[in-house]
Design a protein around this motif. Structure first.
Motif, mmCIF file in Angstrom:
data_model
loop_
_atom_site.group_PDB
_atom_site.id
_atom_site.type_symbol
_atom_site.label_atom_id
_atom_site.label_comp_id
_atom_site.label_asym_id
_atom_site.label_seq_id
_atom_site.Cartn_x
_atom_site.Cartn_y
_atom_site.Cartn_z
ATOM 1 N N GLN A 1 0.838 -1.135 0.131
ATOM 2 C CA GLN A 1 -0.069 -0.123 -0.032
ATOM 3 C C GLN A 1 0.891 1.067 0.062
ATOM 4 O OE1 GLN A 1 -3.277 -0.013 -0.235
ATOM 5 N NE2 GLN A 1 -3.844 -2.061 0.191
ATOM 6 N N ALA B 1 2.060 1.971 -3.570
ATOM 7 C CA ALA B 1 1.205 2.603 -4.067
ATOM 8 C C ALA B 1 0.961 4.295 -3.984
ATOM 9 C CB ALA B 1 -0.013 1.880 -4.181
ATOM 10 N N HIS B 2 0.943 4.249 -2.735
ATOM 11 C CA HIS B 2 0.867 5.502 -2.102
ATOM 12 C C HIS B 2 1.856 6.585 -2.717
ATOM 13 C CE1 HIS B 2 0.705 9.049 0.751
ATOM 14 N NE2 HIS B 2 -0.453 8.947 0.866
ATOM 15 N N MET C 1 1.417 7.306 -6.435
ATOM 16 C CA MET C 1 0.254 7.892 -6.929
ATOM 17 C C MET C 1 0.156 9.369 -6.313
ATOM 18 S SD MET C 1 -2.364 7.199 -8.542
ATOM 19 C CE MET C 1 -3.815 8.356 -9.160
ATOM 20 N N PRO D 1 -2.077 5.925 10.295
ATOM 21 C CA PRO D 1 -3.453 6.452 9.763
ATOM 22 C C PRO D 1 -3.393 5.936 8.178
ATOM 23 C CG PRO D 1 -2.439 8.296 10.553
ATOM 24 C CD PRO D 1 -1.669 7.267 11.054
ATOM 25 N N THR D 2 -2.438 6.155 7.674
ATOM 26 C CA THR D 2 -2.282 6.055 6.033
ATOM 27 C C THR D 2 -2.634 4.604 5.895
ATOM 28 O OG1 THR D 2 -0.678 7.927 5.771
ATOM 29 C CG2 THR D 2 -0.986 6.102 4.125
ATOM 30 N N SER E 1 -6.140 3.839 6.582
ATOM 31 C CA SER E 1 -7.175 4.293 5.589
ATOM 32 C C SER E 1 -7.040 3.567 4.169
ATOM 33 C CB SER E 1 -7.142 6.050 5.280
ATOM 34 O OG SER E 1 -7.840 6.344 4.389
ATOM 35 N N MET E 2 -5.855 3.147 3.831
ATOM 36 C CA MET E 2 -5.542 2.502 2.562
ATOM 37 C C MET E 2 -6.160 1.121 2.613
ATOM 38 S SD MET E 2 -2.046 3.905 1.006
ATOM 39 C CE MET E 2 -2.289 3.379 -0.590
ATOM 40 N N ARG F 1 -8.453 0.068 4.689
ATOM 41 C CA ARG F 1 -10.161 0.024 4.455
ATOM 42 C C ARG F 1 -10.625 0.395 3.120
ATOM 43 N NH1 ARG F 1 -11.361 -1.391 9.226
ATOM 44 N NH2 ARG F 1 -10.729 -0.351 11.300
ATOM 45 N N VAL F 2 -10.058 1.268 2.397
ATOM 46 C CA VAL F 2 -10.428 1.607 0.970
ATOM 47 C C VAL F 2 -10.252 0.294 0.144
ATOM 48 C CG1 VAL F 2 -9.932 3.059 -0.860
ATOM 49 C CG2 VAL F 2 -10.481 4.028 1.202
ATOM 50 N N SER F 3 -9.179 -0.471 0.611
ATOM 51 C CA SER F 3 -9.002 -1.342 -0.613
ATOM 52 C C SER F 3 -9.818 -2.655 -0.046
ATOM 53 C CB SER F 3 -7.575 -1.888 -0.495
ATOM 54 O OG SER F 3 -6.737 -0.638 -0.677
ATOM 55 N N GLY F 4 -10.569 -2.438 0.927
ATOM 56 C CA GLY F 4 -11.221 -3.660 1.211
ATOM 57 C C GLY F 4 -10.912 -4.896 2.291
ATOM 58 N N THR G 1 0.440 -0.887 -10.145
ATOM 59 C CA THR G 1 0.329 -1.589 -8.960
ATOM 60 C C THR G 1 -0.676 -2.918 -8.750
ATOM 61 O OG1 THR G 1 -0.915 0.062 -7.584
ATOM 62 C CG2 THR G 1 1.390 0.274 -7.611
ATOM 63 N N GLN G 2 0.045 -3.691 -8.248
ATOM 64 C CA GLN G 2 -1.258 -4.913 -8.051
ATOM 65 C C GLN G 2 -1.742 -5.070 -9.342
ATOM 66 O OE1 GLN G 2 -1.063 -6.610 -4.829
ATOM 67 N NE2 GLN G 2 0.549 -4.929 -4.687
ATOM 68 N N ARG H 1 -7.931 -9.338 -3.902
ATOM 69 C CA ARG H 1 -9.141 -8.354 -3.739
ATOM 70 C C ARG H 1 -8.429 -6.925 -4.552
ATOM 71 N NH1 ARG H 1 -9.514 -9.253 2.538
ATOM 72 N NH2 ARG H 1 -7.369 -9.919 2.035
ATOM 73 N N THR I 1 -15.440 0.082 -2.494
ATOM 74 C CA THR I 1 -13.944 -0.225 -2.137
ATOM 75 C C THR I 1 -13.275 0.463 -3.440
ATOM 76 O OG1 THR I 1 -13.605 -2.615 -3.101
ATOM 77 C CG2 THR I 1 -14.446 -2.074 -0.729
ATOM 78 N N ALA I 2 -12.072 0.160 -3.340
ATOM 79 C CA ALA I 2 -11.267 0.587 -4.463
ATOM 80 C C ALA I 2 -11.313 -0.586 -5.685
ATOM 81 C CB ALA I 2 -9.585 0.457 -4.177
ATOM 82 N N THR I 3 -11.607 -1.831 -5.395
ATOM 83 C CA THR I 3 -11.988 -2.819 -6.568
ATOM 84 C C THR I 3 -13.129 -2.418 -7.034
ATOM 85 O OG1 THR I 3 -10.734 -4.428 -5.054
ATOM 86 C CG2 THR I 3 -12.202 -5.293 -6.563
ATOM 87 N N ALA J 1 -4.871 9.510 1.649
ATOM 88 C CA ALA J 1 -4.485 7.897 1.819
ATOM 89 C C ALA J 1 -5.448 7.112 0.789
ATOM 90 C CB ALA J 1 -4.128 7.432 2.956
ATOM 91 N N ALA K 1 -5.268 7.591 -2.559
ATOM 92 C CA ALA K 1 -4.171 7.198 -3.164
ATOM 93 C C ALA K 1 -4.246 5.504 -3.667
ATOM 94 C CB ALA K 1 -3.046 7.080 -2.246
ATOM 95 N N ALA K 2 -5.001 4.800 -2.576
ATOM 96 C CA ALA K 2 -5.621 3.632 -2.841
ATOM 97 C C ALA K 2 -6.510 3.387 -3.937
ATOM 98 C CB ALA K 2 -6.187 2.943 -1.453
ATOM 99 N N THR L 1 -4.432 1.242 -12.574
ATOM 100 C CA THR L 1 -3.885 0.082 -12.964
ATOM 101 C C THR L 1 -4.974 -0.719 -13.900
ATOM 102 O OG1 THR L 1 -2.557 -0.348 -11.133
ATOM 103 C CG2 THR L 1 -3.298 -2.169 -12.232
#
Lengths: 327, 294
Positions: free
Chosen positions: A96, A99-100, A103, A112-113, A116-117, A119-122, A164-165, A327, B70-72, B124, B127-128, B135
């Motif tokens: 992550q 990627a940060h 990006m 916290p970064t 946050s990343m 959670r946003v990424s699931g 990334t990924q 994911r 989510t990002a996905t 953040a 960014a995610a 991608t």
């Protein structure tokens, strides 16, 4: 050395990258196709409906190289395992942070970064694991990762078009078998005027089997793009990328390993008794407490999500099961 | 009207008749609105390309209602908007990360729910999701760039067609369109599905909804699979539209009588939102013990 400086040392291609002429990579695909079809044919009706498509991702190949019983046990328990080890957490967070950096730039507040990343990424399990750490420990764990990423990955020329990924999948035997790799960072390649470079980001210490992972990625990307990448590399925090130019030998090795993995996983999925081979992986094996081959005095693995007092990973085992970031 | 064009119109009309007749047969008076009453789209049963990819009929009949962005889930829509922003140059050497950042900054073109979610992200989180969108879009444009054909990236909003006399709407999101010649369109959809049968079913649904919406069957559907680097090109003919009709009718019939939908246990059971109330699923999940280790 920063990744950006290292990339400058990779020779640029003098002529535009041309697609494979169809012979070498087509031959490799056909051979893998044959192996998968024959493996499935051999086990035939012994496979259950949900064994198909036969999935042979990176983590399964790595497990097969260690112990078949470990492979079967991990496949069985994959969905139920809600533990997050320290080493696995560091690996996910490092991805992550890279990627940060690529990006939006440097990670300033690591904890916290990361939350946050994730959670946003699931990735709720991993986010909860970070949240469960006390503040000092979390900073101690993640701060160095952020620093290493800033040191290693800043200043990358956007012309490398980092992704990334990103995924590469080979589908075999009319869709009844597949192998997917999730590449941590892809750089360059067609359309960029730069050589294609694959980088696997690693949070732990270098290990011999890490090379096998990037060989596999080289093969999968070659089959996806109809041209092999120029270079595959592993990046460990604080180190120069461990790189290798991709030639026929790399692809041969990956193809042989994947073929062997397909055959063995087909047999195991059909019910063949797995062999057992004790090793450091017994620490993480779900079957270790009932496997006669597992040493009784194996060390226990550190778990980040199990308690607030996470053991420092220096105290725990260095080996960590491979992940397939689907994911 | 050219002969080719007339053929496309006839194909659409045939598929439409078959769809309506088939739904009459399996539904009877179910899902039929009161005479003269207009049903808003939000109250209709929506059948999208995502519904048709579900392998378990019971799960298909009881869609989960716990969607979390989510990002996905967001990367496709954000990546597509970035490609649209780049326009005709999207397959060339252009700054995709900047285009994604501009989409995130402006929120232009985002559906309200996604716009709210993006607006609530910190640096953040952006960014995610930004990295995931870059991608996704880069992978797609590389896959399509290899074809060297002109692409018109679409409005990511869905195409929707309301089935006459039924409380059912068919919808699909198409990633790009192109015009092969005067006789018809070429549609593009980027898929993560590597199963050839699912890819063909996707193509059928895209073709069907487009044909119903425009009264003319498209010429071809292309399913791009960036992970494999392949583009499956499927000519739109009667067989394909029949497949699309069959899948829709089968799905609508299950949703209309959800309690009769059979379970088809498989790998997804352990993650399924119905697991607690699905006996076959529970049994299957429990049966996942290795057969050869004791």
């Amino acid at each position: 050395m920063q990744v950006a400086d290292w990339l400058d040392t990779i020779p640029s291609q003098d002529e535009p990258i041309r697609p494979d002429d169809g012979s070498d990579l087509s031959r490799r695909r056909a051979e893998l196709d044959r192996v998968a079809a024959e493996a499935l044919e051999r086990v035939g009706a012994a496979l259950r409906a949900d064994d198909l498509p036969l999935r042979v991702p990176k983590s399964r190949l790595a497990d097969l190289a260690r112990c078949e019983r470990l492979t079967v046990a991990r496949a069985r328990d994959a969905a139920a395992d809600t533990n997050v080890s320290v080493a696995a957490l560091k690996g996910v967070v490092l991805d992550q942070f890279v990627a940060h950096q690529l990006m939006v730039g440097r990670v300033v507040e690591p904890v916290p970064t990361a939350v946050s990343m994730l959670r946003v990424s699931g990735r709720e399990l991993e986010a909860d694991a970070v949240d469960s750490l006390d503040a000092d420990h979390a900073e101690e764990l993640l701060g160095p990762l952020a620093t290493a990423v800033a040191d290693g990955w800043s200043g990358l020329d956007p012309a490398w078009a980092p992704r990334t990924q990103s995924r590469a999948t080979v589908v075999l035997a009319d869709g009844r078998c597949d192998c997917t790799g999730v590449i941590d960072v892809e750089l360059g390649g067609p359309g960029t005027g730069r050589p294609a470079v694959l980088v696997e980001v690693k949070s732990g210490a270098p290990a011999g089997d890490h090379a096998d992972e990037v060989y596999l990625y080289a093969l999968l990307v070659a089959l996806r793009d109809q041209r092999p990448p120029a270079v595959v590399a592993r990046w460990y925090p604080g180190s120069v990328p461990a790189a290798l130019a991709v030639g026929p030998g790399v692809l041969d090795a990956a193809q042989a390993r994947l073929s062997d993995g397909i055959r063995r996983w087909a047999e195991l999925s059909a019910g063949r008794t797995p062999t057992e081979l004790a090793g450091r992986w017994c620490t993480w094996c779900p079957d270790a407490d009932r496997c006669p081959s597992a040493p009784a005095d194996r060390p226990l693995a550190g778990r980040a999500g199990a308690a607030r007092n996470v053991p420092a990973d220096d105290d725990g085992p260095q080996w960590e099961p491979d992940r397939d970031d689907d994911r | 009207m050219t002969a080719d064009r007339q053929e496309r119109v006839d194909l659409a009309a045939t598929a439409r008749r078959r769809l309506v007749d088939s739904l009459d047969q399996v539904l009877g008076d179910l899902l039929r609105p009161e005479s003269g009453r207009r049903i808003p789209r939000s109250d209709r049963m929506k059948v999208s390309e995502f519904d048709l990819g579900e392998r378990c009929p019971r799960r298909g009949a009881h869609p989960a209602d716990d969607f979390v962005e989510t990002a996905t889930t967001a990367r496709r829509r954000l990546g597509l908007l970035a490609l649209r922003r780049l326009g005709d140059d999207a397959c060339a050497e252009t700054d995709l990360p900047a285009a994604v950042a501009a989409v995130l900054d402006s929120g232009d073109g985002l559906a309200p729910g996604l716009a709210d979610w993006v607006a609530g992200l910190d640096r953040a989180g952006r960014a995610a999701v930004g990295a995931a969108a870059v991608t996704w879009a880069e992978s797609l444009r590389r896959t399509m760039g290899a074809t060297r054909r002109p692409i018109r990236w679409s409005d990511p909003g869905p195409w929707t067609w309301d089935v006459p006399e039924r409380i059912v709407s068919l919808s699909v999101k198409v990633d790009a369109t192109g015009t092969a010649d005067v006789s018809g369109d070429v549609l593009l959809w980027a898929s993560g599905a590597t199963d050839p049968l699912i890819q063909r079913a996707l193509a059928a649904h895209l073709a069907l909804v487009r044909a119903m919406s425009t009264n003319r069957a498209p010429l071809r559907v292309a399913i791009a699979v960036p992970a494999t680097g392949t583009v499956l090109r499927v000519p739109v003919d009667r067989d394909l539209l029949d497949l699309g009709v069959d899948r829709v009718v089968e799905h609508v019939a299950l949703r209309a009588r959800p309690d009769t939908a059979p379970a088809r246990p498989g790998r997804g059971c352990r993650h399924c939102h119905l697991l607690d109330v699905c006996e076959p699923g529970l049994a299957h999940a429990a049966d996942l013990t290795p057969r050869s280790t004791t």
